[in-house]
Scaffold this motif. Structure first.
Motif, PDB file in Angstrom:
ATOM      1  N   MET A 158       0.809  -1.211   0.000  1.00  0.00           N
ATOM      2  CA  MET A 158       0.000   0.000   0.000  1.00  0.00           C
ATOM      3  C   MET A 158       0.843   1.262   0.000  1.00  0.00           C
ATOM      4  O   MET A 158       0.331   2.345  -0.215  1.00  0.00           O
ATOM      5  CB  MET A 158      -0.950   0.028   1.208  1.00  0.00           C
ATOM      6  CG  MET A 158      -2.071  -0.958   1.136  1.00  0.00           C
ATOM      7  SD  MET A 158      -3.243  -0.766   2.497  1.00  0.00           S
ATOM      8  CE  MET A 158      -3.980   0.806   2.088  1.00  0.00           C
ATOM      9  N   GLN A 159       2.122   1.105   0.313  1.00  0.00           N
ATOM     10  CA  GLN A 159       3.031   2.243   0.442  1.00  0.00           C
ATOM     11  C   GLN A 159       2.479   3.237   1.457  1.00  0.00           C
ATOM     12  O   GLN A 159       2.303   4.423   1.189  1.00  0.00           O
ATOM     13  CB  GLN A 159       3.284   2.904  -0.906  1.00  0.00           C
ATOM     14  CG  GLN A 159       3.933   1.968  -1.888  1.00  0.00           C
ATOM     15  CD  GLN A 159       4.133   2.589  -3.255  1.00  0.00           C
ATOM     16  OE1 GLN A 159       3.573   3.627  -3.574  1.00  0.00           O
ATOM     17  NE2 GLN A 159       4.954   1.947  -4.064  1.00  0.00           N
ATOM     18  N   LEU A 175      -6.966  -1.480  -1.591  1.00  0.00           N
ATOM     19  CA  LEU A 175      -7.039  -2.755  -0.865  1.00  0.00           C
ATOM     20  C   LEU A 175      -7.584  -3.863  -1.767  1.00  0.00           C
ATOM     21  O   LEU A 175      -7.067  -4.979  -1.764  1.00  0.00           O
ATOM     22  CB  LEU A 175      -7.913  -2.612   0.382  1.00  0.00           C
ATOM     23  CG  LEU A 175      -7.290  -1.907   1.574  1.00  0.00           C
ATOM     24  CD1 LEU A 175      -8.357  -1.546   2.604  1.00  0.00           C
ATOM     25  CD2 LEU A 175      -6.196  -2.750   2.201  1.00  0.00           C
ATOM     26  N   CYS A 176      -8.616  -3.549  -2.537  1.00  0.00           N
ATOM     27  CA  CYS A 176      -9.200  -4.548  -3.438  1.00  0.00           C
ATOM     28  C   CYS A 176      -8.189  -5.000  -4.485  1.00  0.00           C
ATOM     29  O   CYS A 176      -8.089  -6.195  -4.789  1.00  0.00           O
ATOM     30  CB  CYS A 176     -10.442  -3.995  -4.122  1.00  0.00           C
ATOM     31  SG  CYS A 176     -11.862  -3.866  -3.037  1.00  0.00           S
ATOM     32  N   SER A 177      -7.445  -4.076  -5.002  1.00  0.00           N
ATOM     33  CA  SER A 177      -6.441  -4.404  -6.005  1.00  0.00           C
ATOM     34  C   SER A 177      -5.331  -5.276  -5.410  1.00  0.00           C
ATOM     35  O   SER A 177      -4.953  -6.301  -5.981  1.00  0.00           O
ATOM     36  CB  SER A 177      -5.858  -3.118  -6.581  1.00  0.00           C
ATOM     37  OG  SER A 177      -4.834  -3.407  -7.498  1.00  0.00           O
ATOM     38  N   ILE A 178      -4.842  -4.888  -4.265  1.00  0.00           N
ATOM     39  CA  ILE A 178      -3.738  -5.612  -3.621  1.00  0.00           C
ATOM     40  C   ILE A 178      -4.171  -6.998  -3.157  1.00  0.00           C
ATOM     41  O   ILE A 178      -3.448  -7.979  -3.326  1.00  0.00           O
ATOM     42  CB  ILE A 178      -3.180  -4.788  -2.433  1.00  0.00           C
ATOM     43  CG1 ILE A 178      -2.477  -3.541  -2.957  1.00  0.00           C
ATOM     44  CG2 ILE A 178      -2.248  -5.627  -1.572  1.00  0.00           C
ATOM     45  CD1 ILE A 178      -2.150  -2.525  -1.886  1.00  0.00           C
ATOM     46  N   LEU A 179      -5.359  -7.079  -2.552  1.00  0.00           N
ATOM     47  CA  LEU A 179      -5.836  -8.348  -1.997  1.00  0.00           C
ATOM     48  C   LEU A 179      -6.636  -9.176  -3.008  1.00  0.00           C
ATOM     49  O   LEU A 179      -7.114 -10.253  -2.676  1.00  0.00           O
ATOM     50  CB  LEU A 179      -6.686  -8.084  -0.752  1.00  0.00           C
ATOM     51  CG  LEU A 179      -5.940  -7.454   0.425  1.00  0.00           C
ATOM     52  CD1 LEU A 179      -6.914  -7.024   1.510  1.00  0.00           C
ATOM     53  CD2 LEU A 179      -4.886  -8.397   0.973  1.00  0.00           C
ATOM     54  N   ASP A 180      -6.775  -8.659  -4.224  1.00  0.00           N
ATOM     55  CA  ASP A 180      -7.496  -9.342  -5.290  1.00  0.00           C
ATOM     56  C   ASP A 180      -8.889  -9.771  -4.810  1.00  0.00           C
ATOM     57  O   ASP A 180      -9.225 -10.961  -4.785  1.00  0.00           O
ATOM     58  CB  ASP A 180      -6.702 -10.542  -5.792  1.00  0.00           C
ATOM     59  CG  ASP A 180      -7.295 -11.125  -7.070  1.00  0.00           C
ATOM     60  OD1 ASP A 180      -7.890 -10.362  -7.854  1.00  0.00           O
ATOM     61  OD2 ASP A 180      -7.181 -12.349  -7.263  1.00  0.00           O
ATOM     62  N   GLU A 236     -10.471   5.706  -2.323  1.00  0.00           N
ATOM     63  CA  GLU A 236      -9.168   5.369  -2.903  1.00  0.00           C
ATOM     64  C   GLU A 236      -8.508   4.223  -2.131  1.00  0.00           C
ATOM     65  O   GLU A 236      -7.906   3.326  -2.724  1.00  0.00           O
ATOM     66  CB  GLU A 236      -8.262   6.593  -2.883  1.00  0.00           C
ATOM     67  CG  GLU A 236      -6.891   6.359  -3.463  1.00  0.00           C
ATOM     68  CD  GLU A 236      -6.023   7.606  -3.377  1.00  0.00           C
ATOM     69  OE1 GLU A 236      -4.810   7.440  -3.170  1.00  0.00           O
ATOM     70  OE2 GLU A 236      -6.549   8.714  -3.504  1.00  0.00           O
ATOM     71  N   THR A 237      -8.659   4.238  -0.824  1.00  0.00           N
ATOM     72  CA  THR A 237      -8.084   3.177   0.016  1.00  0.00           C
ATOM     73  C   THR A 237      -8.801   1.855  -0.226  1.00  0.00           C
ATOM     74  O   THR A 237      -8.158   0.807  -0.302  1.00  0.00           O
ATOM     75  CB  THR A 237      -8.163   3.566   1.505  1.00  0.00           C
ATOM     76  OG1 THR A 237      -7.515   4.825   1.690  1.00  0.00           O
ATOM     77  CG2 THR A 237      -7.500   2.521   2.386  1.00  0.00           C
ATOM     78  N   ILE A 238     -10.106   1.897  -0.359  1.00  0.00           N
ATOM     79  CA  ILE A 238     -10.879   0.682  -0.651  1.00  0.00           C
ATOM     80  C   ILE A 238     -10.437   0.104  -1.990  1.00  0.00           C
ATOM     81  O   ILE A 238     -10.208  -1.099  -2.111  1.00  0.00           O
ATOM     82  CB  ILE A 238     -12.394   0.977  -0.657  1.00  0.00           C
ATOM     83  CG1 ILE A 238     -12.866   1.349   0.743  1.00  0.00           C
ATOM     84  CG2 ILE A 238     -13.186  -0.228  -1.180  1.00  0.00           C
ATOM     85  CD1 ILE A 238     -14.281   1.860   0.809  1.00  0.00           C
TER      86      ILE A 238
END
Length: 65
Positions: free
Chosen positions: A24-25, A50-55, A45-47
């Motif tokens: 997430m940097q 998170l969705c992108s990182i955690l797929d 933006e945080t949601i």
């Protein structure tokens, strides 16, 4: 009550909070607040990040209690 489900998602993926901080940097303090459900607010933006990182989908990030 709506709670964050991020800690469970991390456990399912066998990833650590430290890993999430790096992906997430952001700061460890921020990730702790997300995982410990002590947030007072959450930006879209945080949601999305998170969705992108955690797929996952946005509804996977939250649980109703």
């Amino acid at each position: 009550m709506i709670k964050m489900n991020v800690q469970n998602l991390l456990a399912q993926k066998k990833k650590s909070r430290y890993w999430l901080v790096k992906e997430m940097q952001t700061t460890y303090k921020t990730v702790n607040k997300i995982c410990d459900n002590t947030l007072t607010g959450l930006q879209l933006e945080t949601i999305e990040k998170l969705c992108s990182i955690l797929d996952c989908e946005p509804n996977d990030l939250f649980i109703m209690e």
